[in-house]
Design a protein around this motif. Structure first.
Motif, PDB file in Angstrom:
ATOM      1  N   ALA A 145     -10.317   8.093   7.259  1.00  0.00           N
ATOM      2  CA  ALA A 145      -9.041   8.808   7.376  1.00  0.00           C
ATOM      3  C   ALA A 145      -8.039   8.054   8.236  1.00  0.00           C
ATOM      4  O   ALA A 145      -6.833   8.058   7.949  1.00  0.00           O
ATOM      5  N   ALA A 146      -8.502   7.401   9.304  1.00  0.00           N
ATOM      6  CA  ALA A 146      -7.592   6.663  10.184  1.00  0.00           C
ATOM      7  C   ALA A 146      -6.943   5.499   9.447  1.00  0.00           C
ATOM      8  O   ALA A 146      -5.723   5.280   9.536  1.00  0.00           O
ATOM      9  N   ALA A 147      -7.740   4.754   8.712  1.00  0.00           N
ATOM     10  CA  ALA A 147      -7.204   3.612   7.973  1.00  0.00           C
ATOM     11  C   ALA A 147      -6.264   4.078   6.854  1.00  0.00           C
ATOM     12  O   ALA A 147      -5.203   3.466   6.618  1.00  0.00           O
ATOM     13  N   LEU A 148      -6.648   5.166   6.162  1.00  0.00           N
ATOM     14  CA  LEU A 148      -5.794   5.672   5.095  1.00  0.00           C
ATOM     15  C   LEU A 148      -4.455   6.158   5.639  1.00  0.00           C
ATOM     16  O   LEU A 148      -3.401   5.906   5.043  1.00  0.00           O
ATOM     17  N   LEU A 149      -4.497   6.849   6.760  1.00  0.00           N
ATOM     18  CA  LEU A 149      -3.249   7.324   7.349  1.00  0.00           C
ATOM     19  C   LEU A 149      -2.345   6.150   7.704  1.00  0.00           C
ATOM     20  O   LEU A 149      -1.132   6.186   7.464  1.00  0.00           O
ATOM     21  N   ASN A 150      -2.920   5.109   8.255  1.00  0.00           N
ATOM     22  CA  ASN A 150      -2.139   3.923   8.607  1.00  0.00           C
ATOM     23  C   ASN A 150      -1.479   3.316   7.366  1.00  0.00           C
ATOM     24  O   ASN A 150      -0.311   2.917   7.403  1.00  0.00           O
ATOM     25  N   VAL A 151      -2.228   3.281   6.264  1.00  0.00           N
ATOM     26  CA  VAL A 151      -1.677   2.739   5.015  1.00  0.00           C
ATOM     27  C   VAL A 151      -0.553   3.623   4.481  1.00  0.00           C
ATOM     28  O   VAL A 151       0.510   3.133   4.083  1.00  0.00           O
ATOM     29  N   TYR A 152      -0.774   4.932   4.499  1.00  0.00           N
ATOM     30  CA  TYR A 152       0.197   5.840   3.887  1.00  0.00           C
ATOM     31  C   TYR A 152       1.432   6.073   4.758  1.00  0.00           C
ATOM     32  O   TYR A 152       2.428   6.616   4.268  1.00  0.00           O
ATOM     33  N   LEU A 153       1.397   5.646   6.004  1.00  0.00           N
ATOM     34  CA  LEU A 153       2.595   5.735   6.831  1.00  0.00           C
ATOM     35  C   LEU A 153       3.491   4.513   6.679  1.00  0.00           C
ATOM     36  O   LEU A 153       4.520   4.413   7.341  1.00  0.00           O
ATOM     37  N   SER A 154       3.106   3.611   5.792  1.00  0.00           N
ATOM     38  CA  SER A 154       4.003   2.499   5.485  1.00  0.00           C
ATOM     39  C   SER A 154       5.173   3.048   4.669  1.00  0.00           C
ATOM     40  O   SER A 154       5.047   4.097   4.019  1.00  0.00           O
ATOM     41  N   PRO A 155       6.327   2.405   4.706  1.00  0.00           N
ATOM     42  CA  PRO A 155       7.547   2.959   4.100  1.00  0.00           C
ATOM     43  C   PRO A 155       7.352   3.406   2.654  1.00  0.00           C
ATOM     44  O   PRO A 155       6.826   2.674   1.816  1.00  0.00           O
ATOM     45  N   GLY A 156       7.749   4.649   2.386  1.00  0.00           N
ATOM     46  CA  GLY A 156       7.773   5.173   1.024  1.00  0.00           C
ATOM     47  C   GLY A 156       6.473   5.715   0.490  1.00  0.00           C
ATOM     48  O   GLY A 156       6.439   6.209  -0.652  1.00  0.00           O
ATOM     49  N   ARG A 157       5.381   5.669   1.265  1.00  0.00           N
ATOM     50  CA  ARG A 157       4.087   6.068   0.710  1.00  0.00           C
ATOM     51  C   ARG A 157       3.628   7.460   1.140  1.00  0.00           C
ATOM     52  O   ARG A 157       2.828   8.085   0.452  1.00  0.00           O
ATOM     53  N   PHE A 158       4.119   7.936   2.270  1.00  0.00           N
ATOM     54  CA  PHE A 158       3.590   9.188   2.809  1.00  0.00           C
ATOM     55  C   PHE A 158       3.865  10.372   1.881  1.00  0.00           C
ATOM     56  O   PHE A 158       3.092  11.325   1.829  1.00  0.00           O
ATOM     57  N   ALA A 159       4.955  10.313   1.118  1.00  0.00           N
ATOM     58  CA  ALA A 159       5.285  11.398   0.194  1.00  0.00           C
ATOM     59  C   ALA A 159       4.272  11.504  -0.946  1.00  0.00           C
ATOM     60  O   ALA A 159       4.178  12.536  -1.614  1.00  0.00           O
ATOM     61  N   ASN A 160       3.498  10.440  -1.179  1.00  0.00           N
ATOM     62  CA  ASN A 160       2.515  10.431  -2.271  1.00  0.00           C
ATOM     63  C   ASN A 160       1.105  10.779  -1.800  1.00  0.00           C
ATOM     64  O   ASN A 160       0.155  10.697  -2.578  1.00  0.00           O
ATOM     65  N   LEU A 162      -0.655  13.545  -0.958  1.00  0.00           N
ATOM     66  CA  LEU A 162      -1.399  14.589  -1.672  1.00  0.00           C
ATOM     67  C   LEU A 162      -1.704  14.172  -3.102  1.00  0.00           C
ATOM     68  O   LEU A 162      -2.829  14.315  -3.577  1.00  0.00           O
ATOM     69  N   THR A 163      -0.708  13.645  -3.787  1.00  0.00           N
ATOM     70  CA  THR A 163      -0.888  13.236  -5.178  1.00  0.00           C
ATOM     71  C   THR A 163      -1.989  12.195  -5.316  1.00  0.00           C
ATOM     72  O   THR A 163      -2.806  12.247  -6.241  1.00  0.00           O
ATOM     73  N   ASP A 164      -2.033  11.254  -4.381  1.00  0.00           N
ATOM     74  CA  ASP A 164      -2.988  10.151  -4.479  1.00  0.00           C
ATOM     75  C   ASP A 164      -4.397  10.525  -4.024  1.00  0.00           C
ATOM     76  O   ASP A 164      -5.385  10.068  -4.614  1.00  0.00           O
ATOM     77  N   LEU A 165      -4.512  11.348  -2.987  1.00  0.00           N
ATOM     78  CA  LEU A 165      -5.797  11.500  -2.312  1.00  0.00           C
ATOM     79  C   LEU A 165      -6.530  12.806  -2.588  1.00  0.00           C
ATOM     80  O   LEU A 165      -7.731  12.895  -2.355  1.00  0.00           O
ATOM     81  N   GLU A 166      -5.841  13.815  -3.070  1.00  0.00           N
ATOM     82  CA  GLU A 166      -6.535  15.070  -3.360  1.00  0.00           C
ATOM     83  C   GLU A 166      -7.470  14.872  -4.554  1.00  0.00           C
ATOM     84  O   GLU A 166      -7.125  14.170  -5.509  1.00  0.00           O
ATOM     85  N   PRO A 167      -8.672  15.457  -4.541  1.00  0.00           N
ATOM     86  CA  PRO A 167      -9.597  15.317  -5.682  1.00  0.00           C
ATOM     87  C   PRO A 167      -8.934  15.728  -6.995  1.00  0.00           C
ATOM     88  O   PRO A 167      -8.082  16.620  -7.023  1.00  0.00           O
ATOM     89  N   LYS A 168      -9.369  15.087  -8.076  1.00  0.00           N
ATOM     90  CA  LYS A 168      -8.720  15.303  -9.370  1.00  0.00           C
ATOM     91  C   LYS A 168      -9.689  15.798 -10.442  1.00  0.00           C
ATOM     92  O   LYS A 168      -9.321  15.878 -11.613  1.00  0.00           O
TER      93      LYS A 168
END
Length: 514
Positions: A145-160, A162-168
């Motif tokens: 979770a720590a590494a993923l959060l760091n990745v998704y806080l890069s510009p433009g990614r945090f809005a995605n 839920l779409t990317d990480l929630e089970p499908k």
């Protein structure tokens, strides 16, 4: 998902005096992370890892981070729609209140802790499954979770995020969809559960129509629908509740309809969490999931369903326990060593009436040394539940209670998965007949997966069929498959469809009363 922004965040970030030089903050934060104050967060290890990865930079309390802080707040507020609780994620900082400079560091890491906690729960569940025996000690850990959060806080990614990480998976989405539909219904002003009564007709049954609307099977609770249309809607409800789908408003259907929606919602939240909790282990080579109320077994291979089997589980008086363990061996032509309670409570009275019952049912009597003794030389009349120095064993053959295959896994309850000669019971919807063990409709198919690379043993068994008095053959598992035995009254089938099942062991009975 549309997430609303709150202007207060932007105003707060523009006016607040705590936003300081980045290097100054980095130095202070690095020092702060080694103090006792970090114990105030729930994921201290992951929080430290996150700031090591981002070089101890502000992630929330700088002007340029206003957008992602607003998004984080929106994600937390959306928790109920995900079956989660917003109160788990530092509610003291949501919504943002005035923050003083001397506590800005703690607030910053609290936001990070809330984000990591939310991510963990979203991907791997918010609690472990309650099990009577936990042999696997399974803890989901397929995401960082720590590494993923760091990745998704890069510009433009945090809005995605839920779409990317929630089970499908289809089953997960079906549970979530029903949860949100019922949350919306129950949040309506003046909502209340209605009580449905047994009736020969549906037309003119106001409470019946209202309940079908509340459950989502008709579009309006005021529309005038024909009897066939109402019956069609009721049949769909009956399918969801795993009942005879005949469109008749009989007592079993009424009982299911009258379970409060708050109870149904709690069941859905439990199931949604469990599906997340199991997500990691389902990505491994194989895992077997048994659900007691549905009396089914699902075998997954790298997340893909490969076997769906009906099973027979314990009746209410002899329940199947919940557990986790590992299938370690397959017994071909197994003996059935009759459990002591069954031997003394069920077999002994029959034997006392007629000693020939033993041979007629292919049983053997073993003394304390494990040697077979002549049943006609035993004084059965002198024996009782408190005085029974024998073991009764059923020999192999077509009438053996364990069938041709037994799959062993360690547990303190002496339960296991096995074949059965009584195949007709699999045709029933309510399959609660055993003394606790689990009878498999597709025992041979599961055995082949356990003996991958040695399937010839199962194939030979299938060709020869049942051989009377054949000695058992123990074959070590080629692949030791983890097995979970769970208890969920809301569960999914192999196609990903959601169903509700009888609470056969009364685990939820107080909430199920209409």
């Amino acid at each position: 998902m549309y997430l609303r922004r709150k202007p207060i965040f932007f105003l707060f970030l523009l006016l607040h005096p705590v936003f300081i030089n980045a290097q100054f903050f980095a130095d202070r934060l690095k020092s702060f992370m080694s103090t006792a104050a970090v114990s105030a967060v729930q994921y201290p290890k992951e929080v430290k890892e996150f700031y090591e990865l981002n070089s101890y930079r502000f992630s929330w309390l700088e002007k340029q981070n206003a957008e992602q802080l607003a998004l984080l707040s929106d994600y937390i507020r959306s928790s109920p729609s995900l079956g989660l609780s917003a109160g788990d994620y530092h509610p003291e900082i949501f919504p943002i209140a005035a923050i003083h400079e001397n506590d800005s560091l703690l607030t910053e890491i609290s936001f990070t802790d809330a984000a990591i906690h939310f991510l963990h729960d979203l991907m791997m569940g918010n609690k472990a499954e309650p099990l009577s025996y936990d042999g696997l000690k399974y803890v989901p850990a397929c995401y960082n979770a720590a590494a993923l959060l760091n990745v998704y806080l890069s510009p433009g990614r945090f809005a995605n995020l839920l779409t990317d990480l929630e089970p499908k998976e289809a089953g997960y989405l079906a549970v979530k969809t029903k949860l949100n539909a019922w949350l919306k219904i129950t949040s309506a002003e003046k909502y209340e559960d209605v009580a449905v009564a047994v009736s020969k007709t549906l037309r003119g049954n106001k409470n019946g129509l209202t309940r079908l609307y509340q459950l989502g099977f008709v579009a309006s609770d005021t529309a005038s629908l024909s009897e066939p249309a109402l019956k069609a809607a009721l049949k769909e409800a009956q399918k969801m509740f795993s009942l005879l789908s005949d469109g008749e408003l009989r007592s079993t259907t009424v009982q299911a309809l009258n379970v409060p929606l708050a109870t149904r919602i709690a069941e859905l939240k439990n199931t949604l969490n469990t599906l997340r909790w199991l997500h990691c282990v389902k990505q491994e080579r194989h895992v077997a999931l048994v659900n007691i109320p549905s009396a089914t077994l699902l075998l997954y291979e790298h997340g893909k369903l490969v076997i769906e089997s009906r099973i027979i589980v314990g009746k209410k008086s002899t329940p199947t326990p919940t557990l986790s363990s590992t299938i370690t061996e397959v017994i071909l032509y197994p003996y059935w060593n009759v459990p002591y309670k069954i031997a003394t409570r069920e077999l002994l009275p029959a034997i006392k009436r007629n000693t020939g019952y033993i041979n007629a049912n292919n049983y053997q009597v073993l003394n304390s040394s494990g040697k077979v003794v002549d049943p006609y030389k035993v004084n059965w009349r002198s024996l009782s539940a408190g005085n029974f120095p024998y073991t009764i064993r059923q020999s192999t053959g077509c009438d053996n209670a364990l069938g041709l295959v037994k799959l062993n896994f360690y547990n303190p309850f002496s339960v296991y998965l096995h074949d059965t000669p009584g195949k007709s019971l699999f045709g029933l919807d309510r399959r609660y007949f055993s003394h606790g063990c689990m009878r498999l409709e597709k025992a041979m198919e599961l055995g082949r997966y356990v003996l991958t690379g040695n399937a010839v043993a199962i194939d030979t068994l299938t060709e020869k069929g049942c051989l009377k008095n054949q000695s058992p053959i123990t074959v070590p598992a080629t692949e030791k498959i983890p097995v979970f035995v769970l208890y969920h009254t809301a569960w999914i089938d192999g196609t990903g469809m959601l169903h509700f099942y009888e609470d056969v062991y009364n685990r939820f009975s107080p909430g199920r009363k209409p």
